[in-house]
Write an enzyme that holds these catalytic residues in place. Structure first.
Site, PDB file in Angstrom:
ATOM      1  N   ASP A   1     -10.124   3.301   1.938  1.00 49.43           N
ATOM      2  CA  ASP A   1     -10.387   2.800   3.299  1.00 49.43           C
ATOM      3  C   ASP A   1     -11.025   3.904   4.143  1.00 49.43           C
ATOM      4  O   ASP A   1     -11.977   3.670   4.884  1.00 49.43           O
ATOM      5  CB  ASP A   1      -9.076   2.369   3.980  1.00 49.43           C
ATOM      6  CG  ASP A   1      -8.623   0.996   3.521  1.00 49.43           C
ATOM      7  OD1 ASP A   1      -9.485   0.194   3.108  1.00 49.43           O
ATOM      8  OD2 ASP A   1      -7.410   0.719   3.568  1.00 49.43           O
TER       9      ASP A   1
ATOM     10  N   LYS B   1       0.806  -1.231   0.000  1.00 49.65           N
ATOM     11  CA  LYS B   1       0.000   0.000   0.000  1.00 49.65           C
ATOM     12  C   LYS B   1       0.840   1.283   0.000  1.00 49.65           C
ATOM     13  O   LYS B   1       0.387   2.322  -0.456  1.00 49.65           O
ATOM     14  CB  LYS B   1      -0.917   0.011   1.224  1.00 49.65           C
ATOM     15  CG  LYS B   1      -2.120  -0.907   1.100  1.00 49.65           C
ATOM     16  CD  LYS B   1      -3.016  -0.751   2.311  1.00 49.65           C
ATOM     17  CE  LYS B   1      -4.326  -1.465   2.121  1.00 49.65           C
ATOM     18  NZ  LYS B   1      -5.274  -1.203   3.195  1.00 49.65           N
TER      19      LYS B   1
HETATM   20  P1  NAP Z   1      -1.115  -3.665  11.518  1.00 47.30           P
HETATM   21  O1  NAP Z   1      -0.580  -2.545  10.695  1.00 47.30           O
HETATM   22  O2  NAP Z   1      -0.373  -4.941  11.564  1.00 47.30           O
HETATM   23  O3  NAP Z   1      -1.319  -3.114  13.024  1.00 47.30           O
HETATM   24  C1  NAP Z   1      -1.671  -3.985  14.072  1.00 47.30           C
HETATM   25  C2  NAP Z   1      -1.976  -3.192  15.334  1.00 47.30           C
HETATM   26  O4  NAP Z   1      -2.364  -4.139  16.352  1.00 47.30           O
HETATM   27  C3  NAP Z   1      -0.786  -2.426  15.885  1.00 47.30           C
HETATM   28  O5  NAP Z   1      -1.225  -1.254  16.511  1.00 47.30           O
HETATM   29  C4  NAP Z   1      -0.230  -3.400  16.919  1.00 47.30           C
HETATM   30  O6  NAP Z   1       0.494  -2.787  17.958  1.00 47.30           O
HETATM   31  C5  NAP Z   1      -1.510  -3.973  17.498  1.00 47.30           C
HETATM   32  N1  NAP Z   1      -1.263  -5.243  18.150  1.00 47.30           N
HETATM   33  C6  NAP Z   1      -0.984  -6.428  17.561  1.00 47.30           C
HETATM   34  N2  NAP Z   1      -0.816  -7.382  18.505  1.00 47.30           N
HETATM   35  C7  NAP Z   1      -0.975  -6.783  19.705  1.00 47.30           C
HETATM   36  C8  NAP Z   1      -0.922  -7.237  21.052  1.00 47.30           C
HETATM   37  N3  NAP Z   1      -0.693  -8.506  21.328  1.00 47.30           N
HETATM   38  N4  NAP Z   1      -1.163  -6.346  22.040  1.00 47.30           N
HETATM   39  C9  NAP Z   1      -1.442  -5.053  21.764  1.00 47.30           C
HETATM   40  N5  NAP Z   1      -1.505  -4.557  20.508  1.00 47.30           N
HETATM   41  C10 NAP Z   1      -1.267  -5.411  19.495  1.00 47.30           C
HETATM   42  O7  NAP Z   1      -2.584  -4.044  11.055  1.00 47.30           O
HETATM   43  P2  NAP Z   1      -3.662  -3.100  10.331  1.00 47.30           P
HETATM   44  O8  NAP Z   1      -3.503  -3.206   8.874  1.00 47.30           O
HETATM   45  O9  NAP Z   1      -3.631  -1.746  10.964  1.00 47.30           O
HETATM   46  O10 NAP Z   1      -5.028  -3.863  10.705  1.00 47.30           O
HETATM   47  C11 NAP Z   1      -5.535  -3.878  12.031  1.00 47.30           C
HETATM   48  C12 NAP Z   1      -6.862  -4.618  12.090  1.00 47.30           C
HETATM   49  O11 NAP Z   1      -7.827  -3.924  11.320  1.00 47.30           O
HETATM   50  C13 NAP Z   1      -6.766  -6.022  11.501  1.00 47.30           C
HETATM   51  O12 NAP Z   1      -7.462  -6.909  12.351  1.00 47.30           O
HETATM   52  C14 NAP Z   1      -7.434  -5.918  10.165  1.00 47.30           C
HETATM   53  O13 NAP Z   1      -8.103  -7.128   9.838  1.00 47.30           O
HETATM   54  C15 NAP Z   1      -8.456  -4.809  10.409  1.00 47.30           C
HETATM   55  N6  NAP Z   1      -8.755  -4.058   9.177  1.00 47.30           N
HETATM   56  C16 NAP Z   1     -10.037  -4.048   8.730  1.00 47.30           C
HETATM   57  C17 NAP Z   1     -10.360  -3.362   7.581  1.00 47.30           C
HETATM   58  C18 NAP Z   1     -11.779  -3.349   7.100  1.00 47.30           C
HETATM   59  O14 NAP Z   1     -12.046  -3.053   5.937  1.00 47.30           O
HETATM   60  N7  NAP Z   1     -12.736  -3.631   7.956  1.00 47.30           N
HETATM   61  C19 NAP Z   1      -9.364  -2.665   6.872  1.00 47.30           C
HETATM   62  C20 NAP Z   1      -8.060  -2.690   7.355  1.00 47.30           C
HETATM   63  C21 NAP Z   1      -7.762  -3.401   8.509  1.00 47.30           C
HETATM   64  P3  NAP Z   1       2.096  -2.506  17.791  1.00 47.30           P
HETATM   65  O15 NAP Z   1       2.200  -1.298  16.938  1.00 47.30           O
HETATM   66  O16 NAP Z   1       2.558  -2.298  19.188  1.00 47.30           O
HETATM   67  O17 NAP Z   1       2.679  -3.717  17.142  1.00 47.30           O
END
Ligand code: NAP
Length: 459
Positions: free
Chosen positions: A109, A71
């Site tokens: 998004d 992205k």
């Molecule tokens: P990402 O960039 O990998 O970010 C993950 C986030 O989760 C980070 O803030 C990370 O914290 C936190 N995290 C992961 N494990 C953790 C733990 N054990 N304890 C505390 N915090 C934790 O992922 P993303 O792309 O932002 O996506 C996040 C979620 O949104 C996903 O579940 C995805 O499926 C969903 N999403 C949905 C849509 C939709 O269309 N509905 C679109 C995009 C994403 P750190 O920074 O400390 O690692």
């Protein structure tokens, strides 16, 4: 769909792409809007990304989505980006630009989430917002909150530096000082007021459905609305905690839906109506939640649901379950008493709760449903998730013949029961058709023949 010389290609660039739901969205839209197009996933390695984008343009590909991990990197291969994509630092949609001979990058998004939020009647202006997480998705949420002029925005993350980067960038971009970054464990210092929360961490995602980023009930007592970006499971633990504390909770499926719809609108220069969006939502929901092994009978009173359910029970070994009887038992009141005391809206919500309960514990059952059960769209989706939904279709006249001498039908206790049947059936028939997977003509045949047909469908 016929593929011919005029078929246009749309697709997704990512790695991995095997589990993407985007083809469900776009190919449903092609079908619903009768567009001669096809949407396919393309697995692309980072080293080949720029070549892939240039090649797609030369191959006359109409439009592309971009997902993890490209992205950000894809921005180097574009002839322009829109303001939101630039501000968020991520592009998820490429739109052809013939003048510039390349693709322009958009981020759908953010507007997708905004359209989802608005569709639930939620406004962000002047609201106190808490964003949990500071990954890729949080940036789009942070940008949306700033653009919509939310009041104060707290972004909390396990790694506080990442939250600080987003807050610093957004405050600078919008020339304000309204976004504050904290460590996740500092949530206890949040102001003693009600706030709107966006759950943007990956915690709680299937299969880890019992996990949640914050457990503390005190936190949830301040949550007026909680939006979890996760959509699988449909109800995350975060959402359950919000609801239990009296707040409203939503999942991320509508965000997924609308980011796709906005991309499709940009590529095809069309406007997707809310009704068409609902139809795509149903298909997305079904793709994520495949049907259970139950048989669900829907239809008007007198259509034979109970009789046929009992034959399926006795002849083919299904467990029999009647949703009205189940509700009467769990509420300790008859259906007419529930209607009289709390009204129809309350009753439909009880039906939703009951369907969720059945979801978890019912297998190989034949479920006979109340005649108004599929009227609520959410109930129709839950029914399809529960099992194969069969609509027992009977004509108005036949229903009248079957029920005219019954005295235990509260809906017919009125001056003109025949007219009542006409009005109710006119309203309900289209909803039955939408909810059902199988349409079963249920008159001028024996109940045994009908039961056999249903068993064969499920076999
Ligand atoms: P990402 O960039 O990998 O970010 C993950 C986030 O989760 C980070 O803030 C990370 O914290 C936190 N995290 C992961 N494990 C953790 C733990 N054990 N304890 C505390 N915090 C934790 O992922 P993303 O792309 O932002 O996506 C996040 C979620 O949104 C996903 O579940 C995805 O499926 C969903 N999403 C949905 C849509 C939709 O269309 N509905 C679109 C995009 C994403 P750190 O920074 O400390 O690692």
């Amino acid at each position: 769909m016929e593929i011919n010389g005029k078929t246009r290609i749309m697709g997704l660039l990512g790695n991995p792409v095997e589990h993407t739901l985007s083809p469900v969205i776009h190919n449903s839209l092609n079908q619903i809007l009768k567009k001669n197009g096809v949407y396919v996933p393309f697995l692309v390695e980072s080293e080949g990304l720029e070549t892939a984008v240039k090649g797609a343009y030369e191959l006359n590909v109409l439009g592309l989505n971009v997902t993890v991990p490209h992205k950000n990197q894809v921005m180097n291969a574009l002839v322009g980006t829109d303001a939101a994509a630039e501000g968020i630092g991520a592009v998820n949609t490429l739109v052809r630009n013939e003048e510039k001979h390349g693709y322009v990058g958009y981020n759908t998004d953010m507007p997708g989430l905004l359209r989802a939020v608005r569709s639930e009647g939620i406004e962000l202006k002047d609201k106190t917002v808490v964003i949990l997480g500071a990954g890729g998705a949080s940036k789009a949420v942070a940008y949306m909150c700033m653009q919509e002029q939310a009041g104060h925005i707290y972004i909390l993350n396990r790694t506080p530096d990442k939250a600080a980067d987003i807050a610093g960038h957004m405050n600078h971009l919008f020339g304000r000082d309204t976004m504050e970054a904290w460590a996740l464990e500092d949530y206890r210092k949040l102001p003693e007021e009600r706030f709107l929360v966006f759950q943007c961490t990956s915690i709680g995602l299937s299969p880890n459905v019992n996990q949640v980023v914050l457990e503390d009930a005190e936190f949830y007592s301040h949550v007026e609305v909680g939006i979890d970006l996760i959509y699988n499971p449909a109800e995350t633990r975060f959402m359950k905690l919000v609801t239990e504390a009296g707040g409203q909770a939503y999942n991320g499926l509508k965000m997924l839906l609308y980011q796709g719809i906005i991309a499709y609108e940009l590529w095809n220069q069309v406007s997707v109506t809310e009704e068409q969006a609902e139809a795509v939502y149903d298909r997305l929901y079904e793709a994520i939640h495949p049907s259970g092994d139950n048989i669900v009978l829907i239809g008007f009173m007198g259509s034979g649901k109970t009789t046929i359910a009992h034959i399926l029970e006795q002849t083919y070994g299904y467990t029999f379950l009647d949703t009205d009887a189940y509700i009467e038992k769990s509420e300790g009141m008859s259906i007419s008493q529930i209607f009289a005391a709390y009204g129809e809206d309350y009753f439909r919500k009880v039906e939703t709760r009951v369907l969720r309960e059945l979801q978890e514990r019912t297998h190989h059952a034949v479920i006979s449903t109340g005649g108004g059960m599929p009227l609520r769209r959410e109930n129709a989706r839950l029914l399809r998730e529960l099992g194969k939904v069969c609509y027992l279709q009977v004509s108005e006249e036949e229903i009248w013949q079957r029920v005219k001498d019954c005295h235990d039908r509260p809906l017919l206790e009125c001056e003109s029961p025949k007219e009542r049947i006409h009005n109710l059936l006119t309203k309900r028939h289209p909803r039955y058709m939408e909810a059902a997977r199988y349409f079963i003509p249920a008159e001028r045949r024996t109940p045994e023949e009908i039961a056999k047909e249903i068993q064969d469908l499920n076999g």
